[in-house]
Scaffold this active site. Structure first.
Site, PDB file in Angstrom:
ATOM      1  NE  ARG A   1     -65.488  -9.883 -54.627  1.00  0.00           N
ATOM      2  CZ  ARG A   1     -64.897 -10.854 -53.950  1.00  0.00           C
ATOM      3  NH1 ARG A   1     -63.589 -10.920 -53.881  1.00  0.00           N
ATOM      4  NH2 ARG A   1     -65.629 -11.763 -53.335  1.00  0.00           N
TER       5      ARG A   1
ATOM      6  CB  SER B   1     -75.888 -11.874 -51.890  1.00  0.00           C
ATOM      7  OG  SER B   1     -74.700 -12.574 -52.130  1.00  0.00           O
TER       8      SER B   1
ATOM      9  CG  ASP C   1     -74.191 -12.848 -49.209  1.00  0.00           C
ATOM     10  OD1 ASP C   1     -75.281 -13.413 -48.941  1.00  0.00           O
ATOM     11  OD2 ASP C   1     -74.002 -11.626 -49.015  1.00  0.00           O
TER      12      ASP C   1
HETATM   13 MG    MG Z   1     -70.265  -9.513 -49.757  1.00  0.00          MG
END
Ligand code: MG
Ligand code: ADP
Length: 515
Positions: free
Chosen positions: A139, A203, A257
């Protein structure tokens, strides 16, 4: 007209049927009149009760033996309170090992410093770009943070798929793809010429040497791009931006994250000093005392440590609770022998554990009439979202059968009961293991602070936690039972990866500005 031959009807009362001269004739006549569309044939039962009883006993015996075999197969997934305490205690040992200087490179729980030392004050403001790479999608976001009376966080984002061939291609291809997505987003937002500070939620385990520096230790969760492990992720992103030569970015922070999630929740609740992810992967971060982080200089204050607890068990610490199904899932994964705790607890793997159990039960004739279909043999077909659907209390067994039907699994009513049971034991164990791990962490924080009692909040993100019907309840119950001196509140993070990256970037920028 519907004409159907009903299977022979056994008359259970031979005395009445055979002894009365007109009983049978009258019975046949009445039945013909009442249901003329059916042809009913009557046959006499020979010693119905004794033979019947024997048959019932035989069927019951077979069912009983099947049941025993199913129970026996699933038994290793039921962890006793004692076993869960052991998991908690071993996790505690590994947290300490990870923090100790010198040993932290080879330890299963890596305990990586995040260079985030302060929680948000609530006075952060500004406009930031944020990237989120680390799970199902990539994203790109613009995050606007306002402070004061108009305090709010707004996110504009676009989701991009990362094709499998890019996840598992070369590092250059992966980072070129990321930069291509950023370019598309900046075009879309009409922002190609505005140079915003950027927070990169990445992450995967990174050994950070600063807030904007971090070398990838190893890929997890289905990523396997070449030439990335050991390299600095911010450098790789900068180089890809240079290759593209269309825009420039000011990369301020690289963020895990878990840390983003903790910061997002801490923005709402200052007691939030732990971030938990139960999504594609499983991981936790928390505020540790600087004096305990031996690889860092300085003894004052605290720093958020990304535990990378997914690697717990990689040295065999979970061997006694690992089942042959966990072994099979591990062997079929991209990173065999690694992330053993993650493989027992996270969304990417729970469905796969269930599939392995179903194959085993079917091969022993205990499910699906013993037929292992091609679909069942396909890795990944049993997604973790099916566990959530199947385990929902609102779902009738018929609906469970419908779900299995969609998966090409032709099930009986008994099959659907067994499948539901299988899903239940796998997700319960996952939630209990996360709970045991979390109990170790809260109790460590309590001891760090020399408290008899700790009140603390955990910020949580991840679809497994949010959408599974029982996961969160079992997790909370387990923490309560295994850390009785701590009161742990759980709050859901609203987009920890986007908002959190922006908040960390904001804190970092304000520190640079000396605000
Ligand atoms: Mg996530
Ligand atoms: P990520 O961890 O990839 O950033 P999420 O937190 O959304 O993103 O987690 C996605 C994972 O959650 C999927 O990989 C899948 O394993 C799992 N998942 C998706 N839907 C459900 C569901 N309904 N119930 C439980 N788990 C789910």
């Amino acid at each position: 007209m519907l004409t159907e031959v009903i299977p022979p009807l056994t008359v259970r009362s031979p005395a009445a049927h055979t002894d009365h001269p007109r009983y049978a004739k009258r019975l046949h006549k009445v039945v013909r009149r009442l249901v003329p569309e059916c042809h009913v044939r009557f046959v006499l039962s020979e010693s119905g009760s004794s033979k019947g009883a024997a048959m019932v006993t035989a069927v019951a015996g077979r069912l009983h033996s099947q049941r025993l075999q199913v129970c026996h197969t699933l038994a290793p997934f039921s962890l006793s309170p004692g076993q869960l305490q052991q998991v908690r205690d071993r996790m505690r040992v590994d947290l300490e090992r990870g923090l100790r200087k010198g040993t932290h490179t080879g330890t299963p729980v890596k305990m990586l410093p995040s260079f985030v030392c302060t929680l948000p004050s609530g006075n952060e403001w500004g406009k930031y770009l944020a990237l989120d790479l680390g799970g199902t999608n990539f994203r790109v976001m613009v995050v606007k943070i306002r402070s004061g009376l108009r305090r709010s966080v707004r996110i504009y984002n676009k989701i991009y798929a990362i094709p499998l061939e890019i996840m598992q291609g070369t590092g250059e291809e992966l980072f070129d793809h990321i930069v291509q997505c950023i370019a598309d987003f900046l075009d879309y937002m009409g922002m190609k010429n505005t140079r915003l500070p950027l927070g990169f939620t990445f992450s995967f385990p990174c050994r950070q040497t600063g807030i904007d520096k971090g070398a990838l230790v190893s890929w997890t969760k289905g990523f396997k791009a070449t030439d990335c492990e050991g390299h600095d992720v911010v450098d790789m992103l900068r180089e890809a931006i240079k290759r593209k030569n269309e825009f420039d970015l000011d990369i301020v922070a690289v963020v895990n994250d878990t840390v983003g999630t903790m910061m997002t929740c801490a923005y709402e609740d200052p007691k939030c000093e732990i971030g938990l992810i139960a999504g594609t992967g499983s991981n936790v971060c928390y505020m540790e005392e600087m004096r305990n982080i031996k690889c860092m200089e300085g003894n004052e204050g605290r720093m958020c440590v990304n535990t990378e607890w997914g690697g717990f068990g990689d040295d065999g610490a979970l061997e006694d609770i690992c089942t042959k199904f966990d072994q099979e899932v591990d062997e079929g994964s991209l990173n065999m022998g690694k992330q053993r705790f993650e493989k027992m607890t996270s969304g990417m793997y729970l469905g796969e554990i269930v599939r392995q159990i179903l194959i085993d039960l079917t091969s022993r004739g205990l499910l699906f009439r013993g037929r292992i279909t091609e679909r069942l043999k396909t890795p990944g077909i049993f997604e973790t979202r099916f566990l959530s659907q199947i385990e929902s209390d609102r779902l009738a067994l018929l609906q469970v059968r419908a779900i299995l039907q969609q998966l090409g699994l032709d099930s009986t009513c008994d099959d659907s009961i067994i499948v539901k049971e299988v899903c239940g034991v796998v997700s319960r164990r996952a939630a209990q293991l996360c709970g045991a791990g979390l109990a170790a962490i809260v109790d460590k924080i309590r001891e760090n602070r020399g408290l008899d009692h700790l009140d603390i909040t955990v910020g949580v993100d991840g679809t497994l936690y949010k959408l599974h019907p029982h996961f969160s309840t079992i997790l909370k119950e387990t923490v309560k039972a295994l850390a009785p001196l701590c009161d742990v509140t759980f709050i859901l993070s609203e987009d920890g990866s986007g908002k959190g990256a922006a908040l960390i970037t904001a804190v970092a920028c304000s520190l640079c500005r000396g605000v």
